[in-house]
Design a protein around this motif. Structure first.
Motif, mmCIF file in Angstrom:
data_model
loop_
_atom_site.group_PDB
_atom_site.id
_atom_site.type_symbol
_atom_site.label_atom_id
_atom_site.label_comp_id
_atom_site.label_asym_id
_atom_site.label_seq_id
_atom_site.Cartn_x
_atom_site.Cartn_y
_atom_site.Cartn_z
ATOM 1 N N ILE A 1 66.500 59.074 92.080
ATOM 2 C CA ILE A 1 68.006 58.283 93.009
ATOM 3 C C ILE A 1 67.360 56.340 92.601
ATOM 4 N N ARG A 2 67.737 56.067 92.217
ATOM 5 C CA ARG A 2 67.354 54.566 92.474
ATOM 6 C C ARG A 2 68.225 53.889 93.250
ATOM 7 N N HIS A 3 68.314 52.714 94.003
ATOM 8 C CA HIS A 3 69.699 51.862 94.461
ATOM 9 C C HIS A 3 69.278 50.959 94.555
ATOM 10 N N PHE A 4 69.329 49.735 93.642
ATOM 11 C CA PHE A 4 69.569 48.997 93.313
ATOM 12 C C PHE A 4 70.888 47.603 93.861
ATOM 13 N N PRO A 5 71.240 46.635 94.509
ATOM 14 C CA PRO A 5 71.967 45.376 94.837
ATOM 15 C C PRO A 5 73.576 45.899 94.046
ATOM 16 N N ASP A 6 73.285 45.875 92.420
ATOM 17 C CA ASP A 6 74.094 45.945 92.141
ATOM 18 C C ASP A 6 74.535 47.505 91.946
ATOM 19 N N LEU A 7 74.239 48.374 92.147
ATOM 20 C CA LEU A 7 74.160 49.872 90.996
ATOM 21 C C LEU A 7 73.402 50.999 91.545
ATOM 22 N N SER A 8 73.350 52.134 91.266
ATOM 23 C CA SER A 8 72.471 53.557 91.961
ATOM 24 C C SER A 8 72.831 54.413 90.556
ATOM 25 N N GLU A 9 71.812 54.463 90.832
ATOM 26 C CA GLU A 9 71.030 55.517 89.318
ATOM 27 C C GLU A 9 70.036 56.821 88.951
ATOM 28 N N PHE A 10 70.182 57.758 88.596
ATOM 29 C CA PHE A 10 69.185 58.355 88.152
ATOM 30 C C PHE A 10 70.013 58.621 86.835
ATOM 31 N N SER A 11 68.597 59.540 86.348
ATOM 32 C CA SER A 11 68.433 60.198 84.845
ATOM 33 C C SER A 11 67.669 61.134 85.067
ATOM 34 N N PHE A 12 68.407 62.409 83.981
ATOM 35 C CA PHE A 12 68.226 63.442 84.053
ATOM 36 C C PHE A 12 68.272 64.167 81.770
ATOM 37 N N ARG A 13 67.495 65.152 81.854
ATOM 38 C CA ARG A 13 66.691 65.553 80.521
ATOM 39 C C ARG A 13 68.671 66.795 79.917
ATOM 40 N N ASP A 14 69.446 66.708 79.137
ATOM 41 C CA ASP A 14 69.952 67.664 78.418
ATOM 42 C C ASP A 14 69.440 69.178 77.941
ATOM 43 N N PRO A 15 69.900 70.460 77.793
ATOM 44 C CA PRO A 15 68.572 70.681 76.862
ATOM 45 C C PRO A 15 67.807 70.845 76.052
ATOM 46 N N ASP A 16 68.279 70.107 75.469
ATOM 47 C CA ASP A 16 66.940 69.256 74.368
ATOM 48 C C ASP A 16 66.633 68.242 74.896
ATOM 49 N N GLY A 17 66.330 68.033 75.684
ATOM 50 C CA GLY A 17 65.506 66.646 75.770
ATOM 51 C C GLY A 17 66.152 65.407 76.510
ATOM 52 N N ASN A 18 67.020 65.885 75.890
ATOM 53 C CA ASN A 18 67.764 63.960 75.847
ATOM 54 C C ASN A 18 68.139 63.127 77.011
#
Length: 126
Positions: free
Chosen positions: A100-117
């Motif tokens: 998780i990363r926090h910015f002034p206008d949003l917070s977000e994180f990323s992950f992979r589905d079972p195929d790596g997307n």
């Protein structure tokens, strides 16, 4: 200039290797009921009125297709609780690509589905 192309997105395609496995996984991720029989080559999740669908495509009829996931998010999903979303993604066994990363206008994180997307989840502040 007028364009013959409509200014909207109708569906987002996610390329997968095993459609049934992907539909089950995305169903758990989204908390969405799988409707009807899952049959190759595609399955589309309804993402709500006025929103693009999420179409999983296993390319069953494409003899030369090779899945090559990218290292950046192909789309994002929304949440009002980034911490709860992170916990949910972890609970279904997804590989976290960025914490998780926090910015002034949003917070977000990323992950992979079972195929790596790679998929991002965001909370936007307005």
């Amino acid at each position: 200039m007028k364009s013959p192309i409509a200014n909207r997105v109708d569906t987002i395609f996610v390329h997968v290797t095993d459609l049934k496995r992907a539909v089950e996984w995305y169903g758990r991720l989204l908390g969405a009921e799988v409707k009807g029989e899952v049959q190759s080559p595609i399955y589309t999740f309804d993402m709500g009125a006025g929103r693009p669908g999420l179409t999983l495509d296993d390319h069953r009829f494409d003899d030369i297709y090779e899945l090559k996931p990218t290292n950046h998010p192909i789309f994002n999903l929304s949440t009002s609780d980034i911490e709860a979303a992170y916990g949910h993604v972890m609970s279904i066994g997804a590989e976290i690509a960025s914490a998780i990363r926090h910015f002034p206008d949003l917070s977000e994180f990323s992950f992979r589905d079972p195929d790596g997307n790679v998929i991002a989840i965001c909370t936007c502040f307005s």
